[in-house]
Motif scaffolding. Sequence first.
Motif, short mmCIF file in Angstrom:
data_model
loop_
_atom_site.label_atom_id
_atom_site.label_comp_id
_atom_site.label_asym_id
_atom_site.label_seq_id
_atom_site.Cartn_x
_atom_site.Cartn_y
_atom_site.Cartn_z
N UNK A 101 0.84 -1.20 0.00
CA UNK A 101 0.00 0.00 0.00
C UNK A 101 0.87 1.25 0.00
N UNK A 102 1.90 1.25 0.86
CA UNK A 102 2.79 2.41 0.91
C UNK A 102 3.55 2.55 -0.40
N UNK A 103 3.96 1.43 -0.98
CA UNK A 103 4.66 1.48 -2.26
C UNK A 103 3.76 2.10 -3.34
N UNK A 104 2.52 1.67 -3.39
CA UNK A 104 1.60 2.19 -4.40
C UNK A 104 1.36 3.69 -4.22
N UNK A 105 1.22 4.13 -2.99
CA UNK A 105 1.01 5.55 -2.71
C UNK A 105 2.23 6.38 -3.09
N UNK A 106 3.41 5.96 -2.62
CA UNK A 106 4.62 6.75 -2.92
C UNK A 106 4.92 6.74 -4.41
N UNK A 107 4.66 5.63 -5.10
CA UNK A 107 4.88 5.60 -6.54
C UNK A 107 3.96 6.57 -7.26
N UNK A 161 12.32 1.39 3.80
CA UNK A 161 12.51 0.19 2.99
C UNK A 161 12.28 0.46 1.51
N UNK A 162 11.56 1.55 1.21
CA UNK A 162 11.26 1.91 -0.17
C UNK A 162 12.25 2.94 -0.73
#
Length: 396
Positions: A101-107, A161-162
């Motif tokens: 979820x965090x990856x999708x948001x930051x991307x 981590x991202x």
Amino acid sequence: MAGIEIVPVDNLLRFLTFCKLPRLIYKGQKGFAPSLDAERWNLYSHKLNPHFQHVEAQEFLARKDGKWVGRIGAQVYKTIQPVSTSRWQFGSLDAIDDIEVVRALTQAAEEWLRARGAETIVGPFSPDINGESGMLIDGFEATPMFLMPWHPPYLSRLVEALGYDKAKDLISYRHLSAEQDLSKERRIADRPEWRDRLKIRQLDRDHLKQGETALMSDLFNDAWRGNWGYVPLGKDELDGFADLMKYVMPPEFGIVLEFDGAPVSFAVALPNLHEITADFDGKLLPFNWLKLISRIRKHKFSTARLLLLGTRKTLQNSATGGAILLSLIEDMRRRSCVDASIVALEAGWVLEDNMGMRKPIEMFGGKIDKIHRVYEKRVAGAPSAATEAVREEATP
């Protein structure tokens, strides 16, 4: 990222969801206190908050299995260049404990910012550095403070981590009045060498917009220009804050210090409204606004936050400037902790390397209570197909 949908905040319903999302996913966690929806509406409205006149901005929501699970904002300053950092920024990052979820948001934020020329992005600024800055990395269970962002311990871990690295840490201090008998201490302004030169007056709450907000803007901008991340704080932004000050700020919580007859420093503190809104769940309608008015008048606050402070740049790093800053901090502590019976006064955010500010606070017994971290990430590279699509849509 199967099952995760990222949508832009492009209608009223999504805007309202964006504003209240932290309480939807953090409710019940120790240290978290929900903000009032009405206050968030004013903060994030592109039409009501003057900040958005200076940026191009877009907010996003994340949905998974039919539930809202995260949010993020992205912005780029049009003409202002923040000092020593990027004008491409992200903010208001909140999410469940799910790295995808965090990856999708930051991307989503990265793609949007890269389409507008970003090479490095910085944040979170929510929505700007003069608003709510940084991500909480220490002090998760400390007393929640009004207008202070809260994040769960896992969020910084997921962000790092991202590929997000530390840019700066912001320190918040807490003064406990029980540790010192302030009423018996001799005031700096009463010493012979300063008695006739230092004068402290209260802000005129009845005429804030007619002169006081212009003075505060002038002193704040002169004090902080050149500091990392600095963005000017306009009178229009303080005018929007003036109504809150008028009705919430006790008279003794707003002060101006004059040196040889000229105003050179100021400070504003606010009582911690979380003490009286904990049972509202963020809602003022239909009847909580009546409770709020009654409680503001009757409640004896035990915590408060030093929200704004500034001393003219020419006086900083000098003996006179030191006396002025110490006198200001001393007087604000005395007013809040003795006159208003505040048990704990919080002062933040202070840049980790701003020792000129940190030392006086620590000299008066301030202890580190919370640490918020500002992150940065390099996002330059070949644009993706999604980036090119956004860029084509933005081209007239």
